[in-house]
Scaffold this motif. Sequence first.
Motif, mmCIF file in Angstrom:
data_model
loop_
_atom_site.group_PDB
_atom_site.id
_atom_site.type_symbol
_atom_site.label_atom_id
_atom_site.label_comp_id
_atom_site.label_asym_id
_atom_site.label_seq_id
_atom_site.Cartn_x
_atom_site.Cartn_y
_atom_site.Cartn_z
ATOM 1 N N THR A 68 -38.729 -25.734 28.026
ATOM 2 C CA THR A 68 -38.359 -25.134 29.131
ATOM 3 C C THR A 68 -37.074 -24.598 28.555
ATOM 4 O OG1 THR A 68 -36.255 -26.059 29.456
ATOM 5 C CG2 THR A 68 -38.095 -27.440 29.986
ATOM 6 N N GLU A 69 -37.481 -23.490 29.507
ATOM 7 C CA GLU A 69 -37.273 -22.160 28.651
ATOM 8 C C GLU A 69 -35.271 -21.789 28.800
ATOM 9 O OE1 GLU A 69 -38.096 -18.976 27.490
ATOM 10 O OE2 GLU A 69 -39.612 -20.498 28.503
ATOM 11 N N HIS A 70 -33.823 -22.961 29.973
ATOM 12 C CA HIS A 70 -33.087 -23.260 29.479
ATOM 13 C C HIS A 70 -33.327 -23.554 28.760
ATOM 14 C CE1 HIS A 70 -33.203 -27.156 30.684
ATOM 15 N NE2 HIS A 70 -34.361 -26.833 31.665
ATOM 16 N N PHE A 71 -33.562 -24.748 28.019
ATOM 17 C CA PHE A 71 -33.208 -24.731 26.344
ATOM 18 C C PHE A 71 -33.690 -24.109 25.862
ATOM 19 C CE2 PHE A 71 -34.734 -26.627 22.699
ATOM 20 C CZ PHE A 71 -33.713 -27.793 22.075
ATOM 21 N N LYS A 72 -34.746 -23.414 25.715
ATOM 22 C CA LYS A 72 -34.643 -22.366 24.277
ATOM 23 C C LYS A 72 -33.713 -21.292 24.153
ATOM 24 C CE LYS A 72 -39.425 -22.833 25.023
ATOM 25 N NZ LYS A 72 -40.838 -21.992 24.899
ATOM 26 N N GLU A 73 -33.411 -20.885 25.635
ATOM 27 C CA GLU A 73 -32.022 -20.398 25.351
ATOM 28 C C GLU A 73 -31.097 -20.558 25.428
ATOM 29 O OE1 GLU A 73 -29.050 -18.096 28.893
ATOM 30 O OE2 GLU A 73 -31.490 -18.694 29.273
ATOM 31 N N TRP A 74 -30.663 -22.090 25.470
ATOM 32 C CA TRP A 74 -29.494 -22.667 24.702
ATOM 33 C C TRP A 74 -29.000 -22.561 23.640
ATOM 34 C CZ3 TRP A 74 -29.568 -27.535 22.692
ATOM 35 C CH2 TRP A 74 -27.752 -28.312 22.263
ATOM 36 N N ILE A 75 -30.545 -23.110 22.634
ATOM 37 C CA ILE A 75 -30.456 -23.552 21.593
ATOM 38 C C ILE A 75 -30.536 -21.830 21.078
ATOM 39 C CG2 ILE A 75 -33.354 -23.318 21.102
ATOM 40 C CD1 ILE A 75 -30.574 -25.538 19.199
ATOM 41 N N ASN A 76 -31.133 -21.237 21.541
ATOM 42 C CA ASN A 76 -31.011 -19.367 20.410
ATOM 43 C C ASN A 76 -29.348 -18.898 20.887
ATOM 44 O OD1 ASN A 76 -34.053 -19.491 19.642
ATOM 45 N ND2 ASN A 76 -34.110 -18.306 21.990
#
Length: 96
Positions: A68-76
């Motif tokens: 998901t985009e929100h996970f990718k944003e969070w981990i980055n």
Amino acid sequence: MIVKNVTFYIKSQYVKEFIEATLKNQKCSLKEEGIKSFNFLQDCDDASKFLLHEVYESENDMQKHLETEHFKEWINTVEEYFLSPREKCVYLPVSK
């Protein structure tokens, strides 16, 4: 059902930012189909230690979450806050 626990140790100067970013990720994650619960916890004795307790309907749902985009944003965002690598454990129910 599949359960994943992830423990994080955060650099003390980033605790506030980690909490803000993770609460945003939690809110979005709880809207995903296939997520039964997504708990974000802070250690009582160590304010820089956190736990994510995630419950998914299936392993496929757990993998979809990681895309998901929100996970990718969070981990980055939060990766630079880590004091040490994440500690991950995945659990399956024990059946009789």
